[in-house]
Structures are given as structure tokens and as C-alpha cells.
Design an enzyme around this catalytic site. Sequence first.
Site, short mmCIF file in Angstrom:
data_model
loop_
_atom_site.label_atom_id
_atom_site.label_comp_id
_atom_site.label_asym_id
_atom_site.label_seq_id
_atom_site.Cartn_x
_atom_site.Cartn_y
_atom_site.Cartn_z
N LYS A 49 -23.04 -15.49 -17.92
CA LYS A 49 -23.23 -14.10 -18.35
C LYS A 49 -22.33 -13.19 -17.54
O LYS A 49 -21.88 -13.56 -16.44
CB LYS A 49 -24.69 -13.65 -18.20
CG LYS A 49 -25.29 -13.72 -16.76
CD LYS A 49 -24.96 -12.59 -15.84
CE LYS A 49 -25.50 -12.78 -14.43
NZ LYS A 49 -24.86 -11.94 -13.42
N SER A 73 -28.47 -19.93 -12.29
CA SER A 73 -29.65 -19.48 -13.04
C SER A 73 -29.64 -20.05 -14.45
O SER A 73 -30.67 -20.47 -14.99
CB SER A 73 -29.66 -17.95 -13.15
OG SER A 73 -29.64 -17.38 -11.87
N ASP A 88 -32.35 -13.83 -12.62
CA ASP A 88 -31.45 -13.93 -13.78
C ASP A 88 -31.85 -15.04 -14.75
O ASP A 88 -31.29 -15.14 -15.84
CB ASP A 88 -30.01 -14.24 -13.31
CG ASP A 88 -29.31 -13.02 -12.75
OD1 ASP A 88 -29.86 -11.90 -12.88
OD2 ASP A 88 -28.21 -13.17 -12.18
N PRO A 126 -17.70 -20.69 -12.28
CA PRO A 126 -17.49 -20.59 -10.83
C PRO A 126 -18.80 -20.41 -10.07
O PRO A 126 -19.69 -19.69 -10.52
CB PRO A 126 -16.60 -19.35 -10.69
CG PRO A 126 -15.93 -19.21 -12.00
CD PRO A 126 -16.90 -19.72 -13.04
N VAL A 127 -18.88 -21.06 -8.92
CA VAL A 127 -20.09 -21.01 -8.10
C VAL A 127 -20.10 -19.71 -7.29
O VAL A 127 -19.07 -19.31 -6.76
CB VAL A 127 -20.11 -22.24 -7.16
CG1 VAL A 127 -21.30 -22.19 -6.21
CG2 VAL A 127 -20.13 -23.53 -7.98
O1 C5P Z 1 -33.57 -13.94 -7.83
P1 C5P Z 1 -32.43 -14.58 -7.12
O2 C5P Z 1 -32.87 -15.69 -6.21
O3 C5P Z 1 -31.30 -14.98 -8.01
O4 C5P Z 1 -31.83 -13.43 -6.17
C1 C5P Z 1 -31.02 -13.72 -5.06
C2 C5P Z 1 -31.19 -12.63 -4.03
O5 C5P Z 1 -30.64 -11.40 -4.52
C3 C5P Z 1 -32.64 -12.31 -3.70
O6 C5P Z 1 -33.09 -13.11 -2.64
C4 C5P Z 1 -32.57 -10.86 -3.29
O7 C5P Z 1 -32.16 -10.77 -1.93
C5 C5P Z 1 -31.44 -10.29 -4.12
N1 C5P Z 1 -31.91 -9.56 -5.31
C6 C5P Z 1 -32.46 -8.28 -5.14
N2 C5P Z 1 -32.89 -7.60 -6.25
C7 C5P Z 1 -32.79 -8.14 -7.49
C8 C5P Z 1 -32.24 -9.43 -7.67
C9 C5P Z 1 -31.81 -10.11 -6.56
O8 C5P Z 1 -32.55 -7.76 -4.02
N3 C5P Z 1 -33.24 -7.43 -8.54
#
Ligand code: C5P
Length: 289
Positions: free
Chosen positions: A11, A103, A136, A94-95
Amino acid sequence: MNSLTLESPAKINLCLYVLGKRPDGYHELLTLFQRISLRDRVRFRRTRSGFRLQCRHPLVPCDSRNLIEKAWRLVQSRTGLRGGMEVILDKRIPVAGGLGGGSSNAATTLLAANRLFGLRLSQPDLMEMGRKLGADVPFFLLETSRAIGRGRGDELQPLAGATKLSVLLTLFSSGISTKSVFESLSRPALGPTLTKLNCDIIMISVFLASKDLKGCSTLLRNDLFKAAHRMKPEIGRVLSFLRNSRPASAMSGSGPTVFSLAANRVETEAAASEISRKFGLATWVGSLY
Ligand code: C5P
């Protein structure tokens, strides 16, 4: 059915507005997710027991840190499922690029396990499990090209219609951790009202539907840009260069990948060559999906 091969799409965030910090430590977002035609390919095979993930990409961990394994463990604990799974991941996204690759793989694993083992997990069940795996993940459980994300980005409003536009991605040689970008965000300045931002996001979608990229361009704001730019100043140089001739360009998610939209594929490929020549960076050309 014993095995299944699924595409796991990437995405871009056409815009990403950060509205503030939440009590749970996450940030309150308003964003517009858009699928693109860049995809990983994932092959799932049912086995008697155990879990095994194979991936040749040097930056992909094939252990419990991988969201594919986390998704599998979540399915097991949620359903009490016995049996095992083997997964082969052909990684093309890409990572740590801000393209949601991990996700997407997690969402694909939930969908694959549901089908392979006939688990009959409902869409709300899958969405709840997706939310546990990452903010995500739910977007990739929807069969929609574009959706507005609110809350952590996981409260979704699918938008109808898909637009055929070319996308150029500028890829950087190393990624950025989403967590560190969010952590280094400065306190947001008082910005436009929520009503205005909600209007802007709808307008982006309207402009896209009519392929009005000029109209779109002023609204493609990403509030994570400054923080990501501090970590990787090259993002700013690429973006300024692209915006001279291609206004509908912005950073995706927490970066560093920069996307650029255009109606014309040939012109997009020419821009990709120019970026590679000027900055020595890899590019990818595809379409909104
Ligand atoms: O949800 P996910 O593990 O992909 O998010 C990675 C990091 O990004 C979370 O640990 C958080 O620190 C940050 N994040 C955030 N607010 C969001 C999404 C992600 O602070 N809405």
C-alpha cells in the site's frame, strides 16, 4: 485443499495526518490507504504439525519476529487449531519501506489459514485478529483498492471505485523503523481542523477519480515526513526533485519510500530512469490497484 498461493499487496498512504498522541501510546491518525500493484507472493502448505517459514531475502527474519509466524500463532491460539503450516515467502516489497509489506503478509496469512483449514473465521473475527497484529493489517483484509483509516489507522472506511494511474516508487537502500519515526515526532503545531482534514481526504479521492493530479497534489501531506527526513535527508532531495515536474509526489507511511503518481506510463518510466541516474537509487513502476 492442501496448498495455496496468494499475492500479498503493498500500500501507499496518499496522505497521512497525525492528530495527536493516544493514551495507549499510539498516535491518532487520519490517512488514505491505497493498494498498488507491487506484491509479494506467498505459498502456504498444510502440514501435520509445526511451522516453517522460508524466505531468501536477507532482511526478512524467518523466526518468531516475523508477522507471518505471529499471525499463525494467533490463529492457533484463537481457534485451537492443530496441524501445521509451511510458508514460502517471495519478498518483493521493500522491507521497512513504509509500504506495509509485513502487515500485508500477516493479513494474507490469516486469510490463507482460514481457507486452508476451513476455519470459518468471519470478517469481523479476522479484523479483530488483524488489529492485534498491527495497525496496518486490517486494511489488507479488505477487498478494496482504497480506504480511509482513522484511530490507529485500523478503523476503516472503504471507498468505492479504483483509478488507473501509474505509480513510480523511489526505493532507498535501507529502511526506517516506523516506531522510531513516530517516537521522534515533534509536538504537532496547531493545524487545520478535523472537519477540514476530513474534507481534504475526500477531495483527494474525488481528484483521483477524475485523474486531476494537480488538484490532488496540494493535499498529499504526510505529517511523518519531517521526522523521517531528519533520519534520512535523501528523502527530501528526491521529493523536491520529483515535485518540480510531478506535483503528485509524497512519502508513503513512515517512509522512506517516495511515491509519485501520473496518468502516463511512458512518462513515468522516463522519470524512473532519471531518478536512478541522478540519485543512484532503485525505482519501481506499476499502478494503483
Ligand atoms: O501497529 P504497528 O506495530 O505496525 O506499529 C509500529 C509502531 O508504530 C508502533 O509500535 C507505534 O510506536 C507506532 N505507531 C503509532 N501510531 C499509529 C501506528 C503506529 O504510534 N497509529
